[in-house]
Write a protein that holds these residues in place. Structure first.
Motif, mmCIF file in Angstrom:
data_model
loop_
_atom_site.group_PDB
_atom_site.id
_atom_site.type_symbol
_atom_site.label_atom_id
_atom_site.label_comp_id
_atom_site.label_asym_id
_atom_site.label_seq_id
_atom_site.Cartn_x
_atom_site.Cartn_y
_atom_site.Cartn_z
ATOM 1 N N ALA A 142 -2.717 -2.722 15.186
ATOM 2 C CA ALA A 142 -2.399 -2.798 13.730
ATOM 3 C C ALA A 142 -3.860 -3.348 12.938
ATOM 4 O O ALA A 142 -4.219 -4.278 13.431
ATOM 5 C CB ALA A 142 -1.290 -3.537 13.180
ATOM 6 N N PRO A 143 -4.329 -2.603 11.949
ATOM 7 C CA PRO A 143 -5.543 -3.033 11.359
ATOM 8 C C PRO A 143 -5.243 -4.134 10.403
ATOM 9 O O PRO A 143 -5.874 -4.913 9.869
ATOM 10 C CB PRO A 143 -5.989 -1.890 10.579
ATOM 11 N N ALA A 144 -3.945 -4.232 9.933
ATOM 12 C CA ALA A 144 -3.297 -5.204 9.004
ATOM 13 C C ALA A 144 -1.970 -5.626 9.110
ATOM 14 O O ALA A 144 -0.912 -4.840 9.225
ATOM 15 C CB ALA A 144 -3.609 -4.983 7.650
ATOM 16 N N VAL A 145 -1.599 -6.917 9.350
ATOM 17 C CA VAL A 145 -0.291 -7.309 9.573
ATOM 18 C C VAL A 145 0.331 -8.529 8.671
ATOM 19 O O VAL A 145 -0.599 -9.296 8.528
ATOM 20 C CB VAL A 145 0.095 -7.675 11.043
ATOM 21 N N VAL A 146 1.491 -8.356 8.100
ATOM 22 C CA VAL A 146 2.129 -9.184 7.249
ATOM 23 C C VAL A 146 3.552 -9.872 7.972
ATOM 24 O O VAL A 146 4.368 -8.907 8.190
ATOM 25 C CB VAL A 146 2.122 -8.981 5.828
ATOM 26 N N PRO A 147 3.747 -11.214 7.974
ATOM 27 C CA PRO A 147 5.090 -11.542 8.222
ATOM 28 C C PRO A 147 5.682 -11.417 6.936
ATOM 29 O O PRO A 147 5.343 -11.797 5.721
ATOM 30 C CB PRO A 147 4.857 -12.871 8.724
ATOM 31 N N ALA A 148 7.157 -10.954 6.860
ATOM 32 C CA ALA A 148 7.769 -11.028 5.664
ATOM 33 C C ALA A 148 9.177 -11.304 6.119
ATOM 34 O O ALA A 148 9.770 -10.964 7.100
ATOM 35 C CB ALA A 148 7.461 -9.692 5.147
ATOM 36 N N LEU A 149 10.090 -11.365 5.044
ATOM 37 C CA LEU A 149 11.594 -11.784 5.014
ATOM 38 C C LEU A 149 12.202 -10.595 4.155
ATOM 39 O O LEU A 149 11.877 -10.267 2.980
ATOM 40 C CB LEU A 149 11.995 -12.970 5.026
ATOM 41 N N PRO A 150 13.313 -10.119 4.356
ATOM 42 C CA PRO A 150 14.165 -9.293 3.387
ATOM 43 C C PRO A 150 14.630 -10.178 2.262
ATOM 44 O O PRO A 150 14.813 -11.334 2.495
ATOM 45 C CB PRO A 150 15.529 -8.948 4.211
ATOM 46 N N GLY A 198 -15.547 -6.056 0.912
ATOM 47 C CA GLY A 198 -17.046 -5.427 0.494
ATOM 48 C C GLY A 198 -16.827 -4.363 -0.508
ATOM 49 O O GLY A 198 -17.539 -4.065 -1.157
ATOM 50 N N SER A 199 -15.434 -3.696 -0.562
ATOM 51 C CA SER A 199 -15.509 -2.491 -1.139
ATOM 52 C C SER A 199 -14.332 -2.579 -2.341
ATOM 53 O O SER A 199 -14.246 -1.415 -3.252
ATOM 54 C CB SER A 199 -15.257 -1.167 -0.321
ATOM 55 N N VAL A 200 -13.331 -3.421 -2.223
ATOM 56 C CA VAL A 200 -12.439 -3.355 -3.050
ATOM 57 C C VAL A 200 -12.593 -4.538 -4.218
ATOM 58 O O VAL A 200 -12.437 -5.650 -3.906
ATOM 59 C CB VAL A 200 -10.888 -3.742 -2.649
ATOM 60 N N ALA A 201 -12.761 -4.192 -5.463
ATOM 61 C CA ALA A 201 -13.314 -5.045 -6.640
ATOM 62 C C ALA A 201 -11.921 -5.165 -7.389
ATOM 63 O O ALA A 201 -11.366 -4.161 -7.828
ATOM 64 C CB ALA A 201 -14.231 -4.463 -7.359
ATOM 65 N N ASP A 205 -8.471 -12.775 -11.932
ATOM 66 C CA ASP A 205 -8.374 -13.750 -11.195
ATOM 67 C C ASP A 205 -8.828 -13.318 -9.645
ATOM 68 O O ASP A 205 -8.301 -14.029 -8.700
ATOM 69 C CB ASP A 205 -7.100 -14.329 -11.071
ATOM 70 N N GLY A 206 -9.034 -11.890 -9.335
ATOM 71 C CA GLY A 206 -8.935 -11.387 -8.208
ATOM 72 C C GLY A 206 -7.721 -11.142 -7.250
ATOM 73 O O GLY A 206 -6.629 -11.795 -7.904
ATOM 74 N N ALA A 207 -8.013 -10.777 -5.992
ATOM 75 C CA ALA A 207 -6.789 -10.441 -5.297
ATOM 76 C C ALA A 207 -6.001 -11.632 -4.723
ATOM 77 O O ALA A 207 -6.687 -12.539 -4.452
ATOM 78 C CB ALA A 207 -7.040 -9.550 -4.146
ATOM 79 N N GLY A 212 -2.845 -6.219 0.458
ATOM 80 C CA GLY A 212 -2.832 -5.343 -0.795
ATOM 81 C C GLY A 212 -4.172 -4.577 -0.608
ATOM 82 O O GLY A 212 -4.220 -3.388 -1.116
ATOM 83 N N MET A 213 -5.318 -5.287 -0.539
ATOM 84 C CA MET A 213 -6.567 -4.793 -0.310
ATOM 85 C C MET A 213 -6.799 -3.883 0.465
ATOM 86 O O MET A 213 -7.464 -2.897 0.373
ATOM 87 C CB MET A 213 -7.868 -6.096 -0.266
#
Length: 255
Positions: A142-150, A198-201, A205-207, A212-213
């Motif tokens: 997976a290129p990106a992974v987040v832990p999360a809760l319902p 490098g590509s998402v501006a 206050d920024g990301a 999400g980026m």
């Protein structure tokens, strides 16, 4: 363990590093000491967060991004607290936004780091099982992974009020079963994360969410189960809860 010099390492087996942006002031906890340096059980939250990342055998380097004028103080702070023998660390000055601070942290990673965790210093009690689950999912492709809760509460999308305290019209009620509350550490394939920064501006206050980026690049992001103890310490009541969790751990596990 002694800090690493922030220079590329010699080539070797790919490894995992964690970047902890800790340059914010934490105004919602009130004036005074930056949030990451507030004490939790007598130890700064930042130290708890660093130890939470170092608790994973897979994490061999932690990069702490300090307030721009506070890197020496943070370095001295970490020097005074023991870390596992397998973990080195670097402290670098941060930027004006979280996004810039994360980018500065990524910039000092040795070349042999292929998996990067980005972790909030204000989530000091994330369990090691959650850290390992994120790393494993990235290593599995997976290129990106987040832990999360319902979510426990129903969520409403509203039209923001024109002023504080004014009623806000409801626009919609999202289906709760499809929503998740995202935590950290978020895990990334290094090349994907570097490309996102490098590509998402992002203006203003920024990301505040690196995943999400990556989404804005069109790359897939997957969710693994989070943990209720990985909550973010943002307000004074959160600090009370964190103290209670830490006290229970110390009583039950000798943490």
């Amino acid at each position: 363990m002694s800090p690493l010099s922030p220079t590329p390492a010699e080539s070797g087996p790919a490894r995992t590093a964690a970047v902890i942006p800790a340059a914010g002031r934490g105004v919602r906890l009130g004036p005074g000491t930056p949030k990451a340096l507030r004490a939790l059980g007598g130890i700064p939250m930042l130290i708890h967060a660093v130890r939470a990342m170092a608790a994973s055998r897979a994490v061999t380097l932690v990069v702490v991004v300090a307030p721009p004028d506070g890197a020496p103080e943070v370095r001295n702070l970490i020097d005074g607290h023991a870390l596992p023998e397998h973990t080195d660390y670097v402290v670098v000055p941060g930027g004006a936004t979280r996004q810039e601070s994360v980018r500065l942290g990524i910039a000092v990673l040795p070349e042999d780091v292929s998996v990067v965790l980005v972790h909030d210093a204000a989530r000091p009690l994330v369990p090691v099982d959650t850290v390992d689950a994120v790393i494993e999912a990235v290593r599995d492709g997976a290129p990106a992974v987040v832990p999360a809760l319902p979510l426990a509460d129903t969520v409403k999308e509203v039209e923001p009020a024109a002023g504080p305290g004014l009623p806000e019209p409801v626009l919609s009620t999202p289906v709760r079963s499809r929503l998740r509350a995202v935590q950290t550490p978020q895990g990334f394939d290094r090349d994907t994360l570097v490309r996102a920064h490098g590509s998402v501006a992002v203006d203003g206050d920024g990301a505040t969410d690196d995943a999400g980026m990556v989404e804005r690049l069109g790359e897939p992001v997957v969710v693994v189960p989070g943990h209720e103890e990985a909550f973010k310490v943002t307000r004074p009541l959160d600090l009370v809860l964190a103290e209670a969790v830490l006290a229970r751990r110390r009583a039950n596990d000798g943490f």
